[in-house]
Design a protein around this motif. Structure first.
Motif, PDB file in Angstrom:
ATOM      1  N   THR B 330       0.819  -1.220   0.000  1.00  0.00           N
ATOM      2  CA  THR B 330       0.000   0.000   0.000  1.00  0.00           C
ATOM      3  C   THR B 330       0.848   1.264   0.000  1.00  0.00           C
ATOM      4  O   THR B 330       0.356   2.344  -0.320  1.00  0.00           O
ATOM      5  CB  THR B 330      -0.903   0.050   1.254  1.00  0.00           C
ATOM      6  N   GLY B 331       2.090   1.144   0.414  1.00  0.00           N
ATOM      7  CA  GLY B 331       2.929   2.326   0.565  1.00  0.00           C
ATOM      8  C   GLY B 331       2.735   3.026   1.897  1.00  0.00           C
ATOM      9  O   GLY B 331       3.399   4.031   2.175  1.00  0.00           O
ATOM     10  N   ASN B 332       1.852   2.517   2.723  1.00  0.00           N
ATOM     11  CA  ASN B 332       1.606   3.140   4.027  1.00  0.00           C
ATOM     12  C   ASN B 332       2.451   2.534   5.134  1.00  0.00           C
ATOM     13  O   ASN B 332       2.839   3.226   6.072  1.00  0.00           O
ATOM     14  CB  ASN B 332       0.126   3.004   4.411  1.00  0.00           C
ATOM     15  N   ARG B 333       2.686   1.245   5.048  1.00  0.00           N
ATOM     16  CA  ARG B 333       3.423   0.576   6.125  1.00  0.00           C
ATOM     17  C   ARG B 333       4.880   0.382   5.721  1.00  0.00           C
ATOM     18  O   ARG B 333       5.175  -0.136   4.652  1.00  0.00           O
ATOM     19  CB  ARG B 333       2.759  -0.768   6.452  1.00  0.00           C
ATOM     20  N   LEU B 334       5.738   0.804   6.611  1.00  0.00           N
ATOM     21  CA  LEU B 334       7.172   0.627   6.419  1.00  0.00           C
ATOM     22  C   LEU B 334       7.755  -0.004   7.664  1.00  0.00           C
ATOM     23  O   LEU B 334       7.223   0.160   8.774  1.00  0.00           O
ATOM     24  CB  LEU B 334       7.875   1.965   6.172  1.00  0.00           C
ATOM     25  N   ALA B 335       8.855  -0.737   7.479  1.00  0.00           N
ATOM     26  CA  ALA B 335       9.547  -1.334   8.615  1.00  0.00           C
ATOM     27  C   ALA B 335      11.035  -1.279   8.346  1.00  0.00           C
ATOM     28  O   ALA B 335      11.469  -1.405   7.201  1.00  0.00           O
ATOM     29  CB  ALA B 335       9.099  -2.784   8.814  1.00  0.00           C
ATOM     30  N   PHE B 336      11.811  -1.054   9.407  1.00  0.00           N
ATOM     31  CA  PHE B 336      13.262  -1.204   9.268  1.00  0.00           C
ATOM     32  C   PHE B 336      13.877  -1.734  10.549  1.00  0.00           C
ATOM     33  O   PHE B 336      13.329  -1.581  11.640  1.00  0.00           O
ATOM     34  CB  PHE B 336      13.937   0.079   8.769  1.00  0.00           C
ATOM     35  N   GLY B 337      15.000  -2.419  10.368  1.00  0.00           N
ATOM     36  CA  GLY B 337      15.703  -3.051  11.480  1.00  0.00           C
ATOM     37  C   GLY B 337      17.177  -2.708  11.416  1.00  0.00           C
ATOM     38  O   GLY B 337      17.714  -2.437  10.341  1.00  0.00           O
ATOM     39  N   SER B 338      17.831  -2.719  12.574  1.00  0.00           N
ATOM     40  CA  SER B 338      19.184  -2.159  12.652  1.00  0.00           C
ATOM     41  C   SER B 338      20.209  -3.181  13.123  1.00  0.00           C
ATOM     42  O   SER B 338      19.883  -4.260  13.616  1.00  0.00           O
ATOM     43  CB  SER B 338      19.181  -0.966  13.603  1.00  0.00           C
ATOM     44  N   THR B 339      21.453  -2.747  12.994  1.00  0.00           N
ATOM     45  CA  THR B 339      22.576  -3.570  13.444  1.00  0.00           C
ATOM     46  C   THR B 339      22.571  -3.781  14.949  1.00  0.00           C
ATOM     47  O   THR B 339      23.202  -4.710  15.445  1.00  0.00           O
ATOM     48  CB  THR B 339      23.905  -2.899  13.064  1.00  0.00           C
ATOM     49  N   THR B 340      21.903  -2.928  15.679  1.00  0.00           N
ATOM     50  CA  THR B 340      21.853  -3.099  17.125  1.00  0.00           C
ATOM     51  C   THR B 340      20.523  -3.696  17.580  1.00  0.00           C
ATOM     52  O   THR B 340      20.156  -3.611  18.747  1.00  0.00           O
ATOM     53  CB  THR B 340      22.139  -1.773  17.856  1.00  0.00           C
ATOM     54  N   GLY B 341      19.814  -4.316  16.659  1.00  0.00           N
ATOM     55  CA  GLY B 341      18.663  -5.130  17.034  1.00  0.00           C
ATOM     56  C   GLY B 341      17.383  -4.376  17.307  1.00  0.00           C
ATOM     57  O   GLY B 341      16.500  -4.880  17.998  1.00  0.00           O
ATOM     58  N   SER B 342      17.257  -3.180  16.785  1.00  0.00           N
ATOM     59  CA  SER B 342      15.992  -2.458  16.910  1.00  0.00           C
ATOM     60  C   SER B 342      15.164  -2.656  15.644  1.00  0.00           C
ATOM     61  O   SER B 342      15.706  -2.740  14.543  1.00  0.00           O
ATOM     62  CB  SER B 342      16.237  -0.958  17.108  1.00  0.00           C
TER      63      SER B 342
END
Lengths: 89, 372
Positions: B330-342
């Motif tokens: 949909t272009g509304n939901r985004l997710a990202f994850g990091s090297t420090t586990g967030s």
């Protein structure tokens, strides 16, 4: 026939029972083993059939000399141990 | 819209589910194992996960029930290197080892070719499966192209294919991103390949080499579903955009606080909207000022707005790797994850973010389960 034994740590990925296998070189013995257990091959050897970098094989207690071609001789009654290092976090 | 997100980490694969009011961690698969990549196939709902067992090599597993059960499938395998092979790389370069080092990208084929899955790897081989991963074949036209042997590793010891964009209008049209080798494309399903187009700039190279298309370091390449001629690239050197499917590139330079980063996501319906996660360039690589921010453009890169609501704004050193950001259908939901586990998720196009976890293992890849 030589006896081929695998590290315990590989067993959680692929079952590798101890077997008596024919062959005059390490290559012949391993290929005969993998004939009956094709999945295990890729865990021990890389795409070019070389021993994986952090794997090691002992033949009667002697570390393998020819890691690429596995030409080390194997005698009747030899014990072959296939091991890996465990490291890192 | 997507209610499930998959997070591949250094210690397993985590499934995030949208509950009544918030996202939370559901299933954990392969706990303790290094899960470097995951792919959801919208055509059949299957998952493919890649594990790097180190000593035992790289393995792939497939699930047909949303991750409840997995079975090992084939892993791409390089063919036997001919004994008389003569390397065609530049003098002094180290020839590629014809052996799988890393699975760096996975992409379902087109809707009209069920079973086709593409796989990009280090040291630079592109593989294709026509049976959902039961077997893989190296794409020889690309592998045998002499220009392929000019590729080199950017940060890694080997060059690799990290991006695969299959044109939703025509699955024979595929673009791939290579570090370092630019963005290549095929219009005939991989029988022939067009070398990268002009316009990318590699500041780190000697002056006479900076615009050489075949040694560029795109960190990730994404394609707009509704307008597949538009490709966005987060490059080692900055942000680049193409409106002609990679035939030419324009650099976008006026980006605050930084044009450096590893990720970009493009809105599936609006090619002018894209998200980036900037970092201090390029030898340090941490969030500018210890603040995790998302940069969004809605006008094709003319202007950017910095989004921070819900993200840590002091002493946060979360770096986001190249597969660590995704947008749903949909272009509304985004997710990202990091090297420090967030892991953070937004449900309003990035305006605000909720923290799903701050304690996961290092995150390598974040992927929504999307509708076909």
């Amino acid at each position: 026939m030589a006896t081929v034994r695998f590290t315990r740590n590989i067993q959680r990925h692929v079952s590798c029972p101890t077997l008596d296998v024919a062959g005059g070189t390490l290559r012949e013995v391993l290929e005969n083993y993998f004939q009956t257990n094709g999945q295990a091959r890729g865990y021990v050897l890389d795409d070019q059939g070389r021993l994986r970098q952090h794997m090691v094989i002992f033949v009667d207690g002697d570390q393998v000399h020819d890691r690429d071609n596995l030409s080390d001789p194997v005698a009747t009654g030899s014990a072959i141990d296939v091991l890996q290092a465990l490291s890192g976090g | 819209m997507s209610n499930r997100c998959l997070v591949a980490t250094r210690k397993g694969l985590f499934t995030l589910d949208r509950g009544a009011s918030k996202w939370s961690i559901g299933r954990v698969s392969f706990l303790g194992d290094n899960c470097t990549l995951v792919m959801h196939d919208p055509r059949n709902g299957e998952l493919i996960a890649t594990l790097n067992h180190g000593h035992f090599g790289i393995k792939m597993h497939r699930s047909r029930d949303g991750g409840e059960t997995w079975s090992e499938i084939a892993t791409p395998k390089y063919p036997e290197k001919p004994a008389d092979y003569v390397p065609k790389g530049p003098p002094g370069s180290k020839p590629a080892d014809w052996s799988l080092k890393l699975v760096w990208s996975l992409a379902p084929g087109g809707g009209d070719e069920p079973g086709v899955v593409w796989c990009g790897t280090l040291p630079g081989g592109l593989f294709k499966s026509e049976n959902r991963g039961d077997s893989w074949e190296l794409n020889r036209p690309l592998w045998d192209n002499p220009l392929r042997e000019q590729w080199f590793g950017g940060g890694a010891d080997h060059p690799g294919i990290h991006s695969i964009c299959v044109d939703p209008r025509d699955a024979r049209h595929v673009a791939i991103g290579v570090s370092c080798g630019g963005v290549w494309s095929t219009r005939d399903g991989g029988l022939t390949w067009q070398p990268p187009g002009r316009g990318m700039r590699a500041e780190y190279m000697p002056p006479e080499q900076q615009f050489e298309p075949n040694l560029q370091d795109p960190h990730i390449v994404v394609q707009c579903r509704a307008n597949p001629e538009v490709l966005w690239v987060q490059h080692h050197n900055g942000i680049f955009k193409s409106t002609d499917a990679g035939a030419s590139w324009n650099e976008i330079t006026d980006v605050k606080p930084s044009a450096f980063g590893f990720v970009v996501a493009v809105h599936p319906q609006d090619a002018n909207t894209a998200w980036f996660i900037p970092a201090v360039k390029d030898e340090k690589r941490y969030p500018m000022g210890g603040r995790v921010i998302v940069n969004r453009t809605r006008d094709g890169g003319k202007t950017f707005e910095t989004l921070t609501r819900g993200l840590p704004q002091e002493h946060a050193y979360d770096l986001v790797f190249r597969h660590g950001l995704d947008v749903d259908e949909t272009g509304n939901r985004l997710a990202f994850g990091s090297t420090t586990g967030s892991v953070w998720i937004s449900e309003d196009g990035g305006d605000s973010w909720q923290t799903v976890s701050s304690n996961l293992p290092p995150v390598y890849a974040v992927r929504f389960e999307k509708a076909g």
